[in-house]
Design a protein around this motif. Structure first.
Motif, PDB file in Angstrom:
ATOM      1  N   LEU A  28       0.822  -1.214   0.000  1.00  0.00           N
ATOM      2  CA  LEU A  28       0.000   0.000   0.000  1.00  0.00           C
ATOM      3  C   LEU A  28       0.853   1.260   0.000  1.00  0.00           C
ATOM      4  O   LEU A  28       0.440   2.294  -0.517  1.00  0.00           O
ATOM      5  CB  LEU A  28      -0.925   0.009   1.217  1.00  0.00           C
ATOM      6  CG  LEU A  28      -2.015  -1.043   1.213  1.00  0.00           C
ATOM      7  CD1 LEU A  28      -2.702  -1.084   2.567  1.00  0.00           C
ATOM      8  CD2 LEU A  28      -2.997  -0.797   0.093  1.00  0.00           C
ATOM      9  N   TRP A  33      -3.020   1.517  -3.255  1.00  0.00           N
ATOM     10  CA  TRP A  33      -3.924   0.405  -3.581  1.00  0.00           C
ATOM     11  C   TRP A  33      -3.066  -0.826  -3.812  1.00  0.00           C
ATOM     12  O   TRP A  33      -1.863  -0.720  -4.040  1.00  0.00           O
ATOM     13  CB  TRP A  33      -4.754   0.721  -4.830  1.00  0.00           C
ATOM     14  CG  TRP A  33      -5.630   1.922  -4.657  1.00  0.00           C
ATOM     15  CD1 TRP A  33      -5.389   3.154  -5.159  1.00  0.00           C
ATOM     16  CD2 TRP A  33      -6.851   2.006  -3.931  1.00  0.00           C
ATOM     17  NE1 TRP A  33      -6.398   4.014  -4.791  1.00  0.00           N
ATOM     18  CE2 TRP A  33      -7.310   3.327  -4.033  1.00  0.00           C
ATOM     19  CE3 TRP A  33      -7.613   1.101  -3.202  1.00  0.00           C
ATOM     20  CZ2 TRP A  33      -8.481   3.774  -3.431  1.00  0.00           C
ATOM     21  CZ3 TRP A  33      -8.784   1.542  -2.617  1.00  0.00           C
ATOM     22  CH2 TRP A  33      -9.222   2.852  -2.732  1.00  0.00           C
ATOM     23  N   PRO A  39      -8.601   1.158  -7.004  1.00  0.00           N
ATOM     24  CA  PRO A  39      -9.138   0.000  -6.280  1.00  0.00           C
ATOM     25  C   PRO A  39      -9.457  -1.142  -7.241  1.00  0.00           C
ATOM     26  O   PRO A  39      -9.923  -0.905  -8.361  1.00  0.00           O
ATOM     27  CB  PRO A  39     -10.404   0.540  -5.627  1.00  0.00           C
ATOM     28  CG  PRO A  39     -10.759   1.767  -6.379  1.00  0.00           C
ATOM     29  CD  PRO A  39      -9.487   2.310  -6.965  1.00  0.00           C
ATOM     30  N   ASP A  43      -8.157  -5.313  -3.439  1.00  0.00           N
ATOM     31  CA  ASP A  43      -8.419  -4.460  -2.275  1.00  0.00           C
ATOM     32  C   ASP A  43      -9.680  -4.903  -1.545  1.00  0.00           C
ATOM     33  O   ASP A  43      -9.704  -4.982  -0.312  1.00  0.00           O
ATOM     34  CB  ASP A  43      -8.567  -3.002  -2.719  1.00  0.00           C
ATOM     35  CG  ASP A  43      -7.285  -2.464  -3.314  1.00  0.00           C
ATOM     36  OD1 ASP A  43      -6.355  -2.161  -2.554  1.00  0.00           O
ATOM     37  OD2 ASP A  43      -7.225  -2.357  -4.553  1.00  0.00           O
ATOM     38  N   CYS A  47      -9.497  -6.197   2.257  1.00  0.00           N
ATOM     39  CA  CYS A  47     -10.040  -5.299   3.278  1.00  0.00           C
ATOM     40  C   CYS A  47     -11.024  -6.012   4.188  1.00  0.00           C
ATOM     41  O   CYS A  47     -11.193  -5.618   5.339  1.00  0.00           O
ATOM     42  CB  CYS A  47     -10.661  -4.067   2.652  1.00  0.00           C
ATOM     43  SG  CYS A  47     -12.349  -4.277   2.037  1.00  0.00           S
ATOM     44  N   TRP A  69      -5.928   3.445   3.804  1.00  0.00           N
ATOM     45  CA  TRP A  69      -6.435   2.557   2.746  1.00  0.00           C
ATOM     46  C   TRP A  69      -7.864   2.135   3.058  1.00  0.00           C
ATOM     47  O   TRP A  69      -8.747   2.177   2.196  1.00  0.00           O
ATOM     48  CB  TRP A  69      -5.503   1.359   2.613  1.00  0.00           C
ATOM     49  CG  TRP A  69      -5.969   0.225   1.773  1.00  0.00           C
ATOM     50  CD1 TRP A  69      -6.167   0.236   0.412  1.00  0.00           C
ATOM     51  CD2 TRP A  69      -6.246  -1.098   2.208  1.00  0.00           C
ATOM     52  NE1 TRP A  69      -6.562  -1.020  -0.007  1.00  0.00           N
ATOM     53  CE2 TRP A  69      -6.606  -1.851   1.085  1.00  0.00           C
ATOM     54  CE3 TRP A  69      -6.214  -1.731   3.440  1.00  0.00           C
ATOM     55  CZ2 TRP A  69      -6.941  -3.200   1.154  1.00  0.00           C
ATOM     56  CZ3 TRP A  69      -6.536  -3.069   3.510  1.00  0.00           C
ATOM     57  CH2 TRP A  69      -6.903  -3.784   2.375  1.00  0.00           C
ATOM     58  N   ILE A  73     -11.291   2.843   0.933  1.00  0.00           N
ATOM     59  CA  ILE A  73     -12.239   1.798   0.551  1.00  0.00           C
ATOM     60  C   ILE A  73     -13.635   2.145   1.055  1.00  0.00           C
ATOM     61  O   ILE A  73     -14.627   2.027   0.332  1.00  0.00           O
ATOM     62  CB  ILE A  73     -11.779   0.420   1.061  1.00  0.00           C
ATOM     63  CG1 ILE A  73     -10.541  -0.021   0.276  1.00  0.00           C
ATOM     64  CG2 ILE A  73     -12.889  -0.609   0.947  1.00  0.00           C
ATOM     65  CD1 ILE A  73      -9.866  -1.251   0.803  1.00  0.00           C
TER      66      ILE A  73
END
Length: 89
Positions: A28, A33, A39, A43, A47, A69, A73
């Motif tokens: 990251l 990303w 994205p 990702d 996540c 990050w 998102i």
């Protein structure tokens, strides 16, 4: 409640998680990303685990690239946190 677990197993799992978080944060740090500068499904897949760091006993602050990050998102159109997507009993 947590079942009895061998402390050696917990240390092993924690070590693996920390190494994975180190790799995630390093990736990251380059573009913000995981793949390129935007994205992707990578990702979204990663996540889902990272949003649970606090519940897993990790301090996300140890990996400064991860918090921003997750914020990026969460700002994506149509985003819902994992807990919001889980069925309620």
């Amino acid at each position: 409640w947590m079942p009895q677990t061998d402390p050696a197993v917990l240390r092993f799992i924690e070590g693996r998680a920390r190494r994975a978080l180190d790799q995630l944060a390093a990736g990251l740090a380059e573009t913000g990303w995981l793949v390129g500068g935007r994205p992707t499904i990578a990702d979204v897949a990663a996540c889902a685990y990272a949003f649970w760091l606090d519940e897993a006993g990790f301090d996300a602050g140890e990996w400064p690239a991860i918090g921003p990050w997750l914020d990026r998102i969460a700002a994506l159109p149509g985003f819902a946190r994992p807990a919001q997507l889980m069925p309620v009993d």
